[in-house]
Scaffold this motif. Structure first.
Motif, PDB file in Angstrom:
ATOM      1  N   ILE A   1      54.556   0.387  36.540  1.00 34.74           N
ATOM      2  CA  ILE A   1      54.216  -0.180  37.670  1.00 34.74           C
ATOM      3  C   ILE A   1      56.138  -0.240  38.343  1.00 34.74           C
ATOM      4  CG2 ILE A   1      54.553  -2.576  38.554  1.00 34.74           C
ATOM      5  CD1 ILE A   1      53.614  -3.863  35.702  1.00 34.74           C
ATOM      6  N   ALA A   2      56.411   0.553  37.958  1.00 35.73           N
ATOM      7  CA  ALA A   2      57.894   1.357  38.682  1.00 35.73           C
ATOM      8  C   ALA A   2      57.777   2.278  39.400  1.00 35.73           C
ATOM      9  CB  ALA A   2      58.761   0.375  37.773  1.00 35.73           C
ATOM     10  N   GLY A   3      56.760   2.773  38.429  1.00 38.57           N
ATOM     11  CA  GLY A   3      56.754   4.654  38.469  1.00 38.57           C
ATOM     12  C   GLY A   3      57.464   5.663  38.188  1.00 38.57           C
ATOM     13  N   LEU A   4      58.706   5.013  37.179  1.00 43.02           N
ATOM     14  CA  LEU A   4      59.368   5.998  36.313  1.00 43.02           C
ATOM     15  C   LEU A   4      58.254   6.786  34.786  1.00 43.02           C
ATOM     16  CD1 LEU A   4      61.971   3.630  35.659  1.00 43.02           C
ATOM     17  CD2 LEU A   4      61.803   5.285  36.618  1.00 43.02           C
TER      18      LEU A   4
ATOM     19  N   ARG B   1      58.707   2.681  46.220  1.00 41.54           N
ATOM     20  CA  ARG B   1      57.527   1.502  45.360  1.00 41.54           C
ATOM     21  C   ARG B   1      58.060   0.525  45.641  1.00 41.54           C
ATOM     22  NH1 ARG B   1      54.377   3.382  40.384  1.00 41.54           N
ATOM     23  NH2 ARG B   1      53.706   5.021  40.789  1.00 41.54           N
ATOM     24  N   ASP B   2      59.694  -0.170  46.052  1.00 42.54           N
ATOM     25  CA  ASP B   2      59.830  -1.512  45.863  1.00 42.54           C
ATOM     26  C   ASP B   2      59.662  -2.436  45.022  1.00 42.54           C
ATOM     27  OD1 ASP B   2      60.473  -1.465  48.636  1.00 42.54           O
ATOM     28  OD2 ASP B   2      58.490  -2.254  49.810  1.00 42.54           O
TER      29      ASP B   2
ATOM     30  N   VAL C   1      67.583  -4.502  47.764  1.00 48.20           N
ATOM     31  CA  VAL C   1      66.979  -3.692  48.686  1.00 48.20           C
ATOM     32  C   VAL C   1      65.748  -4.302  49.203  1.00 48.20           C
ATOM     33  CG1 VAL C   1      67.633  -1.870  46.716  1.00 48.20           C
ATOM     34  CG2 VAL C   1      65.995  -3.294  46.234  1.00 48.20           C
ATOM     35  N   ASN C   2      65.467  -5.874  48.972  1.00 48.48           N
ATOM     36  CA  ASN C   2      64.775  -6.670  49.072  1.00 48.48           C
ATOM     37  C   ASN C   2      63.422  -5.821  48.605  1.00 48.48           C
ATOM     38  OD1 ASN C   2      65.586  -8.654  51.099  1.00 48.48           O
ATOM     39  ND2 ASN C   2      65.934  -6.953  52.471  1.00 48.48           N
ATOM     40  N   PRO C   3      63.129  -6.553  47.050  1.00 54.62           N
ATOM     41  CA  PRO C   3      61.547  -5.434  46.959  1.00 54.62           C
ATOM     42  C   PRO C   3      60.599  -6.069  46.975  1.00 54.62           C
ATOM     43  CG  PRO C   3      63.268  -6.378  44.417  1.00 54.62           C
ATOM     44  CD  PRO C   3      64.169  -6.265  45.758  1.00 54.62           C
ATOM     45  N   ARG C   4      59.329  -5.844  46.633  1.00 54.41           N
ATOM     46  CA  ARG C   4      57.944  -6.346  46.526  1.00 54.41           C
ATOM     47  C   ARG C   4      57.808  -7.146  44.823  1.00 54.41           C
ATOM     48  NH1 ARG C   4      53.381  -3.230  49.154  1.00 54.41           N
ATOM     49  NH2 ARG C   4      54.134  -1.963  47.382  1.00 54.41           N
TER      50      ARG C   4
END
Length: 340
Positions: A49-52, A75-76, A150-153
């Motif tokens: 989900i995080a893109g790692l 990706r937030d 960082v105001n993630p979604r």
């Protein structure tokens, strides 16, 4: 904020399939848990989900749009790991500020945001302290503040409480829940702790062997598991083989009127340990048994009881009986579940 939808997600490490066709819908503003034993694919799902990590097949949708081609830093979706990974050479203020600094956010905006977050996580007086000077709970709060800066979604929590002692763990669960409710951020928590998952989540996804076996509310998962495999994730249960016909469950051990009126024939009924009541052996009600094992745990006492050729488990609020005592056991299933 954002909804998250995993669609037919599959991941291999070499020849080993880690995730097997995962499907999951997380609504905007929900907090859900991925619950399962080590190696079931929980943390891998979070990293995808995080893109790692990249999936071998399937899709990850944020607000209905694919995120597969969005790089990790855009990706937030921010992960807080169990080790927190704070920068030891930076103080609390600098750690929280770091992500915004990397994104070239204006200094005045950074300062305002850091001060807001320090107040949110109740660490205003520690802004000049370094990670080595903080307790485990304080370091965790810094890690959460840094993620929120960082105001993630989407907030992703990977076993965030596992390094804390039992008292602090409970305190930090409550704290994280309060932060999630205040911010309304969509949150996915990875845990192997069933109590943690039940207490903190709107819904829980039970994972076994890279698959989601049931995704449901905490209440339904505990009281209405769809399989013995899921039921046993939430602790030991009693299973008694018998027949269910005409609204009556019959077995060699017990008979009782069922809430289920359908004729199911030969079934196994699941009865929670809390639904067994222990009484004196001269009681007029119940089936006679012998206590084989007793474990006193303060508020609760756990018993293993032999009844005929079966060994059943009971959890009681009292500490009245001892090993080798003869007692009577009555059964009062509140939400009996049947498996064929």
């Amino acid at each position: 904020m954002s909804s998250v939808n995993l669609v037919n997600l599959t991941k291999y490490f070499g020849d080993k399939k880690i995730l097997d066709n995962i499907n999951l819908q997380v609504n905007d503003g929900e907090i859900i848990s991925l619950l399962g034993l080590s190696g079931c694919g929980k943390s891998t799902t979070l990293k995808l989900i995080a893109g790692l990590l990249k999936p071998d097949s399937g899709d990850i949708l944020f607000n209905g749009e694919s995120a597969l081609d969005i790089p990790t830093e855009k990706r937030d979706a921010v992960i807080v790991f169990q080790d927190y990974l704070l920068f030891p050479h930076m103080n609390v203020y600098e750690n929280i500020e770091f992500g915004m600094k990397m994104r070239k956010v204006k200094k005045s905006i950074r300062q305002k945001r850091v001060l807001e977050l320090l107040e949110l996580v109740r660490l205003e007086e520690y802004k000049n302290s370094y990670p080595s000077e903080l307790s485990g709970g304080q370091r965790q709060r810094v890690a959460i503040a840094r993620a929120l800066a960082v105001n993630p979604r989407i907030l992703l929590l990977d076993e965030p409480f596992s390094n804390l002692d039992i008292n602090l763990r409970g305190e930090m669960r409550d704290f994280v829940l309060s932060i999630q409710k205040k911010t309304g951020i969509t949150t996915i928590l990875v845990t192997h702790d069933k109590e943690e998952a039940l207490m903190m989540s709107d819904k829980v996804a039970v994972m076994v062997g890279g698959q989601i076996k049931q995704f449901d509310t905490p209440n339904n998962l505990y009281e209405r598991p769809n399989s013995k495999e899921v039921a046993n994730i939430f602790g030991e249960r009693n299973y008694i083989r018998g027949t269910l016909q005409n609204g009556l469950f019959k077995s060699e051990l017990i008979n009782f009127k069922s809430n289920i009126k359908e004729d199911l024939g030969s079934v196994e009924v699941m009865i929670s340990k809390e639904d067994l009541e222990l009484k004196p052996v001269d009681s007029d009600e119940g089936v006679e048994g012998k206590i084989l094992k007793k474990r006193y745990a303060g508020e609760k006492t756990y018993y293993n009881i032999k009844i005929k050729d079966s060994i059943l488990k009971a959890t009681c609020d009292n500490n009245l009986y001892n090993e080798n005592d003869l007692i009577k056991v009555s059964f009062s299933p509140k939400n009996e579940v049947y498996f064929r």
